[in-house]
Design a protein around this motif. Structure first.
Motif, PDB file in Angstrom:
ATOM      1  N   SER A   1       0.936  -1.211   0.038  1.00 50.69           N
ATOM      2  CA  SER A   1       0.026   0.158  -0.022  1.00 50.69           C
ATOM      3  C   SER A   1       0.831   1.141   0.219  1.00 50.69           C
ATOM      4  O   SER A   1       0.570   2.234  -0.752  1.00 50.69           O
ATOM      5  CB  SER A   1      -0.994   0.100   1.138  1.00 50.69           C
ATOM      6  N   SER A   2       1.871   1.361   0.819  1.00 55.38           N
ATOM      7  CA  SER A   2       2.834   2.496   0.901  1.00 55.38           C
ATOM      8  C   SER A   2       3.477   2.777  -0.422  1.00 55.38           C
ATOM      9  O   SER A   2       3.934   3.737  -1.088  1.00 55.38           O
ATOM     10  CB  SER A   2       3.499   2.460   1.944  1.00 55.38           C
TER      11      SER A   2
ATOM     12  N   GLU B   1      -2.164   3.433  -5.875  1.00 54.30           N
ATOM     13  CA  GLU B   1      -2.072   4.748  -6.594  1.00 54.30           C
ATOM     14  C   GLU B   1      -3.456   5.193  -6.757  1.00 54.30           C
ATOM     15  O   GLU B   1      -4.446   4.666  -7.902  1.00 54.30           O
ATOM     16  CB  GLU B   1      -1.569   4.352  -7.715  1.00 54.30           C
ATOM     17  N   GLU B   2      -4.232   5.543  -5.737  1.00 58.35           N
ATOM     18  CA  GLU B   2      -5.637   6.185  -5.798  1.00 58.35           C
ATOM     19  C   GLU B   2      -5.675   7.657  -6.289  1.00 58.35           C
ATOM     20  O   GLU B   2      -5.170   8.523  -5.513  1.00 58.35           O
ATOM     21  CB  GLU B   2      -6.274   5.855  -4.450  1.00 58.35           C
ATOM     22  N   VAL B   3      -6.012   7.939  -7.459  1.00 55.30           N
ATOM     23  CA  VAL B   3      -6.324   9.450  -7.865  1.00 55.30           C
ATOM     24  C   VAL B   3      -7.527   9.816  -8.007  1.00 55.30           C
ATOM     25  O   VAL B   3      -8.594   8.706  -8.422  1.00 55.30           O
ATOM     26  CB  VAL B   3      -5.359   9.330  -9.109  1.00 55.30           C
TER      27      VAL B   3
ATOM     28  N   ALA C   1     -13.420  -1.631   1.165  1.00 54.06           N
ATOM     29  CA  ALA C   1     -12.338  -0.667   0.855  1.00 54.06           C
ATOM     30  C   ALA C   1     -10.902  -1.285   0.913  1.00 54.06           C
ATOM     31  O   ALA C   1     -10.512  -2.630   0.623  1.00 54.06           O
ATOM     32  CB  ALA C   1     -12.316   0.543   1.463  1.00 54.06           C
ATOM     33  N   HIS C   2      -9.961  -0.493   1.475  1.00 51.33           N
ATOM     34  CA  HIS C   2      -8.469  -0.761   1.575  1.00 51.33           C
ATOM     35  C   HIS C   2      -7.892  -1.283   0.258  1.00 51.33           C
ATOM     36  O   HIS C   2      -6.941  -2.191   0.523  1.00 51.33           O
ATOM     37  CB  HIS C   2      -8.290  -1.899   2.683  1.00 51.33           C
ATOM     38  N   GLY C   3      -8.201  -0.805  -0.725  1.00 50.63           N
ATOM     39  CA  GLY C   3      -7.610  -0.985  -2.282  1.00 50.63           C
ATOM     40  C   GLY C   3      -7.539   0.122  -3.057  1.00 50.63           C
ATOM     41  O   GLY C   3      -7.735   1.394  -2.419  1.00 50.63           O
TER      42      GLY C   3
ATOM     43  N   LEU D   1       0.971  -2.054 -15.059  1.00 48.46           N
ATOM     44  CA  LEU D   1       2.283  -2.048 -13.961  1.00 48.46           C
ATOM     45  C   LEU D   1       1.763  -2.440 -12.657  1.00 48.46           C
ATOM     46  O   LEU D   1       2.644  -2.824 -11.515  1.00 48.46           O
ATOM     47  CB  LEU D   1       2.744  -0.536 -13.908  1.00 48.46           C
ATOM     48  N   LYS D   2       0.291  -2.404 -12.336  1.00 48.62           N
ATOM     49  CA  LYS D   2       0.025  -3.017 -10.910  1.00 48.62           C
ATOM     50  C   LYS D   2      -0.376  -4.462 -10.750  1.00 48.62           C
ATOM     51  O   LYS D   2      -0.539  -4.908  -9.714  1.00 48.62           O
ATOM     52  CB  LYS D   2      -1.284  -2.096 -10.558  1.00 48.62           C
TER      53      LYS D   2
END
Length: 417
Positions: A125-126, A130-132, A205-207, A217-218
């Motif tokens: 997560s860190s 990539e939540e935009v 959530a948490h994703g 790339l993810k």
């Protein structure tokens, strides 16, 4: 100790033992426990290991097979190169001829090898989430109960719409969103609840959302999530964790083009893996959602599922050249996929409005019923035995493909460490 680790009582107990009770240089402590206090506690657990053994947790009143470390820790700070610094080498022992339920019989048996754990400094997560927020994103705020006419929808863990679930975050829709990836936690202890790939915002959530611009790339995160499912050796589970420590090297080689083929292999794997729970479905927001990470080119339009004017999936577009140059293993898998799809189309539940992936075929089309014989024994009978057999064959092929083509780079770039 601060942060999330302070909520884990085993961490607090171990920290307090060293903080309050080990006072002299000659003091030491033996800790019999999973290794997370060491793997994740580099800022407070810096001691030197003298002896370190690994035992199967199964034999000590636990359900899952994985490593419990038994380590003699000295009250002495470890140098980076010493055992307990950046690495911890353990000798695994099995219990031979132990009998359930208490496993208090049998003899200790050395596996004649060692296994080496490494520190984890950053999480998925860190490092990789990539939540935009894009200007044209459509947001549906969470409500209780589930909104009757939402502007965007949520997914349950199995990929269906989460109409009966508690909502933990707002839902998001954009035509460039192709999925939602969750990779919670560093350990592999609860991978089924912490690792999901679904079409829409997960209700829990948490994703983060996968978009056309970043999904390729993810997907190594998705592949790394399921490592434990393909690894039968208990002495590795609990030693290796999910990690974001290789991000710099990974992104450098991606930029240089060194991983182009491998990323396509990861996408190919994702399209054929049963853990990919993206479904095609009709949402209560009035939209039709399709599986873009599938090789079934039967997409419709968002507001007209029978409009097949642009039926090709995002995965098929990305893999167009790749599919023309498959190696022998890939060709075998692709041919099997084509046969599975052909078989799926003649099942009773097949819906021509949708496009399918392996998981949705298995869950919705690979139907079965119970039959009881004259002696009263009940068995499961599959309605489409050829389809069921081919789906089982694919599971074996995907496991071999993972080991041979996907997994090496997951370790090289420390997605698994």
């Amino acid at each position: 100790m601060t942060g999330a680790r302070s909520n884990d009582m085993s961490n607090v107990f171990i920290w307090s033992a060293f903080h309050y009770y080990l006072r002299q240089p000659t003091d030491s402590a033996v800790i019999f426990s999973p290794l997370k206090y060491w793997k994740l506690g580099e800022d407070w657990f810096k001691f030197k290991a003298d002896k370190a053994f690994a035992f199967n947790r199964k034999y000590f009143h636990a359900v899952r097979q994985m490593v419990n470390g038994c380590v003699l820790w000295l009250n002495e700070l470890a140098k980076i190169t010493e055992n307990g610094g950046e690495t911890l080498t353990l000798t695994p022992y099995n219990i031979k001829d132990a009998k359930a339920p208490n496993y208090d019989t049998g003899t200790i048996e050395s596996l004649n090898q060692t296994v080496t754990a490494q520190r984890i400094h950053s999480s998925f997560s860190s490092a990789y989430y990539e939540e935009v927020d894009e200007p044209n994103d459509i947001i549906q705020k969470k409500e209780k109960p589930y909104p009757l006419n939402p502007k965007a929808i949520w997914s349950a863990f199995d990929g269906t719409e989460a109409r009966d679930k508690t909502l933990s975050s707002n839902a998001k829709y954009n035509e460039d969103i192709v999925g939602y990836l969750k990779a919670g936690g560093s350990t592999f202890e609860n991978d089924s609840s912490n690792a999901h790939l679904t079409r829409n915002t997960e209700h829990n959530a948490h994703g983060f959302h996968l978009r056309i611009s970043n999904y390729l790339l993810k997907l190594p995160i998705f592949a790394a999530n399921w490592w434990k499912a393909y690894r039968p050796n208990w002495w590795e589970i609990g030693v290796y964790y999910r990690s974001g420590d290789g991000k710099v090297a990974f992104e450098k080689d991606v930029k240089a083009g060194k991983l182009d083929h491998w990323l396509n292999q990861v996408l190919f794997y994702t399209c054929l893996e049963n853990y990919n729970k993206i479904r095609s479905l009709e949402g209560s927001d009035g939209r039709w959602y399709y599986n873009e990470l599938s090789l079934d080119n039967n997409k419709g339009q968002v507001h007209d599922p029978l409009d097949k004017s642009q039926p090709e999936t995002l995965a098929s577009q990305q893999l167009s050249k790749f599919l023309d140059n498959l190696n022998d293993d890939e060709a075998k898998m692709y041919q099997l996929w084509q046969r599975i799809l052909k078989e799926a189309k003649v099942t009773k539940n097949y819906d021509e409005r949708l496009n399918y992936g392996i998981y949705q075929i298995n869950d919705e089309l690979n139907t079965s019923h119970k039959e009881t014989n004259s002696r009263g024994k009940t068995t499961t009978v599959y309605d489409y035995p050829q389809l069921n057999g081919d789906l089982n064959t694919m599971r074996g092929l995907i496991k071999d493909y993972y080991h041979k083509y996907v997994m090496p780079n997951l370790f090289k770039y420390e997605f698994i460490k």
